[in-house]
Scaffold this motif. Structure first.
Motif, short mmCIF file in Angstrom:
data_model
loop_
_atom_site.label_atom_id
_atom_site.label_comp_id
_atom_site.label_asym_id
_atom_site.label_seq_id
_atom_site.Cartn_x
_atom_site.Cartn_y
_atom_site.Cartn_z
N GLY A 1 39.65 46.10 40.41
CA GLY A 1 40.54 45.34 39.55
C GLY A 1 41.19 46.14 38.45
N ILE A 2 41.10 47.46 38.50
CA ILE A 2 41.64 48.31 37.44
C ILE A 2 43.14 48.53 37.66
N ASP A 3 43.92 48.35 36.60
CA ASP A 3 45.37 48.55 36.63
C ASP A 3 45.73 49.80 35.85
N ARG A 4 46.61 50.61 36.42
CA ARG A 4 47.14 51.76 35.67
C ARG A 4 48.02 51.29 34.52
N ASP A 5 48.01 52.03 33.43
CA ASP A 5 48.92 51.80 32.31
C ASP A 5 49.60 53.11 31.99
N GLY A 6 50.70 53.37 32.71
CA GLY A 6 51.39 54.64 32.56
C GLY A 6 50.53 55.77 33.10
N ASN A 7 50.74 56.97 32.56
CA ASN A 7 50.00 58.15 33.03
C ASN A 7 48.72 58.39 32.26
N ASP A 8 48.54 57.68 31.13
CA ASP A 8 47.43 58.05 30.26
C ASP A 8 46.44 56.92 29.99
N GLY A 9 46.61 55.78 30.67
CA GLY A 9 45.71 54.68 30.38
C GLY A 9 45.45 53.79 31.58
N ALA A 10 44.52 52.87 31.41
CA ALA A 10 44.19 51.90 32.45
C ALA A 10 43.66 50.64 31.78
N TRP A 11 43.85 49.51 32.48
CA TRP A 11 43.34 48.23 32.00
C TRP A 11 42.16 47.80 32.86
N LEU A 12 41.05 47.50 32.19
CA LEU A 12 39.90 46.92 32.87
C LEU A 12 40.06 45.40 32.92
N LEU A 13 39.30 44.76 33.80
CA LEU A 13 39.28 43.31 33.83
C LEU A 13 38.76 42.75 32.51
N PRO A 14 39.04 41.49 32.21
CA PRO A 14 38.36 40.85 31.07
C PRO A 14 36.85 40.98 31.22
N ALA A 15 36.16 41.10 30.09
CA ALA A 15 34.71 41.33 30.14
C ALA A 15 33.97 40.18 30.80
N ASP A 16 34.43 38.95 30.59
CA ASP A 16 33.82 37.76 31.19
C ASP A 16 34.95 36.75 31.42
N PRO A 17 35.60 36.80 32.60
CA PRO A 17 36.77 35.95 32.83
C PRO A 17 36.51 34.45 32.68
N ASP A 18 35.32 33.97 33.03
CA ASP A 18 35.04 32.55 32.84
C ASP A 18 35.01 32.19 31.35
N ALA A 19 34.39 33.05 30.54
CA ALA A 19 34.37 32.82 29.09
C ALA A 19 35.78 32.90 28.52
N SER A 20 36.58 33.82 29.03
CA SER A 20 37.98 33.92 28.57
C SER A 20 38.74 32.65 28.91
N VAL B 1 39.46 56.93 39.49
CA VAL B 1 38.35 56.78 40.42
C VAL B 1 37.03 56.72 39.66
N GLN B 2 36.88 57.51 38.63
CA GLN B 2 35.66 57.47 37.83
C GLN B 2 35.47 56.09 37.20
N LEU B 3 36.54 55.51 36.70
CA LEU B 3 36.46 54.16 36.13
C LEU B 3 36.06 53.15 37.19
N ILE B 4 36.62 53.29 38.39
CA ILE B 4 36.26 52.38 39.49
C ILE B 4 34.77 52.46 39.76
N LEU B 5 34.24 53.67 39.81
CA LEU B 5 32.81 53.84 40.06
C LEU B 5 31.98 53.24 38.93
N GLU B 6 32.42 53.42 37.71
CA GLU B 6 31.66 52.91 36.57
C GLU B 6 31.67 51.38 36.51
N GLU B 7 32.76 50.78 37.00
CA GLU B 7 32.89 49.32 36.96
C GLU B 7 32.29 48.64 38.18
N SER B 8 31.78 49.40 39.13
CA SER B 8 31.36 48.86 40.42
C SER B 8 29.88 49.05 40.71
#
Length: 248
Positions: A119-138, A86-93
């Motif tokens: 857009g945050i995805d869990r990665d097991g119990n100890d991690g999470a994946w953020l979106l690409p920093a700039d999806p259009d550039a990617s 939830v903290q990550l969601i708040l920081e990314e929003s």
């Protein structure tokens, strides 16, 4: 305005190897194409799941490094979602709301997208994946590298599965695009002679079409080739059609 499309095909590139952080995604895609003896054709559209882009761009966050604030703790208690996530969601929003009393959390991502859980995805119990920093550039980087490696001019759409605030389940939407206009204008004439023009979120339509075969929840097919769709070429990117373009 591009020509109408009567039919098209969607082909998953599989088997697709597991990606590790920092892997060269364009090189991996080209390798799978070569292993499959599946030749890319000019104007093919590669729809790529955002998760593998995030992996290649090292967008993983270790939850041990996240300290939830008061608002995150309160939202965690309401939704049952881990406070660190939830903290990550708040920081990314930029802003958020709950679709129901217990969630999901619908967030206006700081890049301008409205997404479940930012857009945050869990990665097991100890991690999470953020979106690409700039999806259009990617998308542009992938398009350029794949075109250079194969000699074939392609377009790239970066897609993400996402829940909607008004219904259960998930769909697939576009986050980034290169080589293809994200908007398409359709036109038809009414019986009274009036001409109606309607803009469509074309990159979303393509993402959803590819979503039928893209890997979901471990299927392991993160790239699909859409062939036979007429489109206008552009490097505007998906953010050009957002109401709020974000801060990247």
């Amino acid at each position: 305005m591009s020509a109408p499309t009567s039919q098209f095909t969607v082909t998953a590139l599989e088997p697709f190897p597991a990606m590790a952080e920092g892997d060269d995604l364009a090189h991996t895609i080209v390798g799978v194409v070569q292993d499959q003896a599946f030749s890319l054709q000019h104007d093919d559209i590669l729809v790529v799941a955002s998760k593998v882009v995030s992996i290649a761009e090292r967008r993983r966050v270790d939850l041990d490094t996240i300290t939830p604030g008061r608002q995150a703790l309160e939202l965690s208690a309401k939704t049952g979602k881990p406070a660190e996530i939830v903290q990550l969601i708040l920081e990314e929003s930029a802003e958020h709301y709950l679709a129901t009393e217990r969630g999901p959390i619908i967030a206006l991502h700081r890049l301008g997208y409205t997404l479940t859980s930012a857009g945050i995805d869990r990665d097991g119990n100890d991690g999470a994946w953020l979106l690409p920093a700039d999806p259009d550039a990617s998308a542009r980087a992938l398009r350029d590298a794949i075109t250079a490696a194969t000699g074939t001019t392609v377009a790239v759409v970066i897609a993400d599965s996402d829940g909607r605030a008004d219904r259960q389940g998930a769909t697939v939407i576009s986050l980034g695009a290169a080589g293809i206009s994200p908007l398409r204008v359709t036109e038809h004439t009414e019986p009274d002679g009036r001409t109606k023009r309607q803009p469509e979120t074309f990159s979303d339509l393509l993402a959803a079409a590819a979503g039928v075969v893209l890997g979901q929840r471990g299927r392991g097919a993160p790239v699909a080739v859409v062939r036979g769709v007429a489109y206008d070429k552009s490097d505007q990117g998906v953010r050009a059609m957002l109401h709020r373009g974000g801060d990247a």
